[in-house]
Design a protein around this motif. Structure first.
Motif, PDB file in Angstrom:
ATOM      1  N   SER A   1      -5.872  -4.746  -6.070  1.00  0.00           N
ATOM      2  CA  SER A   1      -4.767  -5.198  -6.970  1.00  0.00           C
ATOM      3  C   SER A   1      -4.936  -6.656  -6.451  1.00  0.00           C
ATOM      4  O   SER A   1      -5.032  -6.494  -4.721  1.00  0.00           O
ATOM      5  CB  SER A   1      -3.774  -5.119  -7.359  1.00  0.00           C
ATOM      6  OG  SER A   1      -2.887  -3.860  -6.225  1.00  0.00           O
ATOM      7  N   PRO A   2      -4.582  -7.747  -6.963  1.00  0.00           N
ATOM      8  CA  PRO A   2      -4.823  -9.222  -5.968  1.00  0.00           C
ATOM      9  C   PRO A   2      -3.217  -8.704  -4.825  1.00  0.00           C
ATOM     10  O   PRO A   2      -1.891  -7.840  -5.285  1.00  0.00           O
ATOM     11  CB  PRO A   2      -3.889 -10.417  -6.757  1.00  0.00           C
ATOM     12  CG  PRO A   2      -4.247  -9.073  -8.509  1.00  0.00           C
ATOM     13  CD  PRO A   2      -4.558  -8.218  -8.219  1.00  0.00           C
ATOM     14  N   GLY A   3      -3.325  -9.045  -3.815  1.00  0.00           N
ATOM     15  CA  GLY A   3      -2.298  -9.127  -2.821  1.00  0.00           C
ATOM     16  C   GLY A   3      -1.629  -8.113  -1.314  1.00  0.00           C
ATOM     17  O   GLY A   3      -1.302  -8.172  -0.637  1.00  0.00           O
ATOM     18  N   GLN A   4      -2.909  -7.168  -2.390  1.00  0.00           N
ATOM     19  CA  GLN A   4      -2.564  -6.211  -0.965  1.00  0.00           C
ATOM     20  C   GLN A   4      -3.369  -6.372   0.034  1.00  0.00           C
ATOM     21  O   GLN A   4      -4.725  -6.522  -0.012  1.00  0.00           O
ATOM     22  CB  GLN A   4      -2.661  -5.025  -1.765  1.00  0.00           C
ATOM     23  CG  GLN A   4      -3.886  -4.502  -2.762  1.00  0.00           C
ATOM     24  CD  GLN A   4      -5.054  -3.159  -1.989  1.00  0.00           C
ATOM     25  OE1 GLN A   4      -5.630  -3.329  -0.800  1.00  0.00           O
ATOM     26  NE2 GLN A   4      -4.569  -1.871  -2.485  1.00  0.00           N
ATOM     27  N   THR A   5      -3.496  -5.581   1.268  1.00  0.00           N
ATOM     28  CA  THR A   5      -3.698  -5.893   2.291  1.00  0.00           C
ATOM     29  C   THR A   5      -5.011  -4.204   3.113  1.00  0.00           C
ATOM     30  O   THR A   5      -5.439  -4.657   4.227  1.00  0.00           O
ATOM     31  CB  THR A   5      -3.136  -6.700   3.577  1.00  0.00           C
ATOM     32  OG1 THR A   5      -2.493  -5.328   4.065  1.00  0.00           O
ATOM     33  CG2 THR A   5      -3.320  -8.249   2.887  1.00  0.00           C
TER      34      THR A   5
ATOM     35  N   ASP B   1      -3.264  -5.530 -11.501  1.00  0.00           N
ATOM     36  CA  ASP B   1      -1.809  -4.389 -10.713  1.00  0.00           C
ATOM     37  C   ASP B   1      -1.775  -3.412 -10.537  1.00  0.00           C
ATOM     38  O   ASP B   1      -3.327  -2.276 -11.045  1.00  0.00           O
ATOM     39  CB  ASP B   1      -0.493  -5.019 -11.472  1.00  0.00           C
ATOM     40  CG  ASP B   1      -1.420  -4.349 -13.385  1.00  0.00           C
ATOM     41  OD1 ASP B   1      -1.469  -3.333 -12.819  1.00  0.00           O
ATOM     42  OD2 ASP B   1      -0.948  -5.402 -14.375  1.00  0.00           O
TER      43      ASP B   1
END
Length: 246
Positions: free
Chosen positions: A123-127, A146
């Motif tokens: 999901s967006p933003g996770q690394t 998400d």
């Protein structure tokens, strides 16, 4: 000196995983600086009744305060919220946060290499996905808007796994009712978190430290984590974390 003694329940003494969890709790407790938490005084993990004895820090529990004075409101409630954020910051200073993998129970994810070629929902933003690739394990990207949607994609089979903070993905996995999913327990990292909060309120900070201490001492934290996240095999820390000084 008065000691608080925690015993491994007799019904779990013959279970290897229960003894292992108890051992991890002891190891975590011994990592915490003695000036900001209860000291471990003695322990026996190999006897018929495994126990951990730690220094007893006396004080009322949150339940006792509410029963005596009634529900918190107004400024007292606001201080509780601010202090909770303070305590959350301190918890992760003990290094008890991990990144992990959530997958269907039918999948065999025992090592990081088992993720090679798997469809992992990001999901967006996770690394975490980037970190896994940096360790030489490639996989197929499956995108989700998400974490909740990623958990659903793991459940319906359109993704093999999702990755991220273990507490976060355990929470989304525990909400699924129609399929069995589990935390793999790889513990890809051990890291700290930070929480933004209002500074300059040592009274609230001390109160929250007391509440956090009470929740670990009386088993409330362990009970709630087991109740809500135990079904996905989440191996949570049960030792009281290091608390920030106020």
């Amino acid at each position: 000196m008065i000691a608080a003694v925690k015993l491994l329940h007799v019904r779990f003494t013959e279970e290897t995983h229960a003894r292992s969890r108890f051992a991890r709790e002891l190891a975590a407790a011994r990592k915490v600086d003695a000036f900001c938490t209860a000291r471990v005084l003695a322990a026996d993990l190999d006897g018929e009744a495994p126990y951990i004895a730690s220094e007893l820090i006396e004080g009322p529990s949150l339940r006792e305060i509410v029963e005596r004075d009634g529900p918190l409101a107004g400024e007292a409630l606001e201080r509780l919220a601010v202090g909770t954020a303070t305590a959350l910051t301190a918890i992760h200073h003990a290094g008890i946060a991990h990144r992990d993998v959530l997958a269907r129970a039918s999948e065999r994810i025992d090592t990081l290499k088992d993720l090679r070629g798997k469809r992992i929902c990001l999901s967006p933003g996770q690394t975490t996905g980037t970190m896994i690739r940096e360790r030489g394990v490639d996989f197929v990207d499956v995108r989700g808007p998400d974490p909740a949607q990623c958990a659903s994609q793991v459940a319906d089979g359109s993704a093999d796994a999702m990755v991220g903070d273990d507490l976060l993905i355990a929470g989304f996995g525990a909400r699924l009712c129609d399929v069995k999913v589990e935390i793999a327990g790889l513990r890809l990292t051990t890291e700290r978190y930070g929480v933004a909060l209002r500074s300059g309120d040592p009274v609230a900070c001390r109160k929250i430290n007391e509440v956090i201490t009470s929740m670990y001492a009386d088993g409330t934290m362990e009970r709630l984590l087991e109740e809500h996240l135990g079904r996905v095999g989440f191996r949570f820390e049960t030792a009281r974390p290091r608390l920030e000084t106020c």
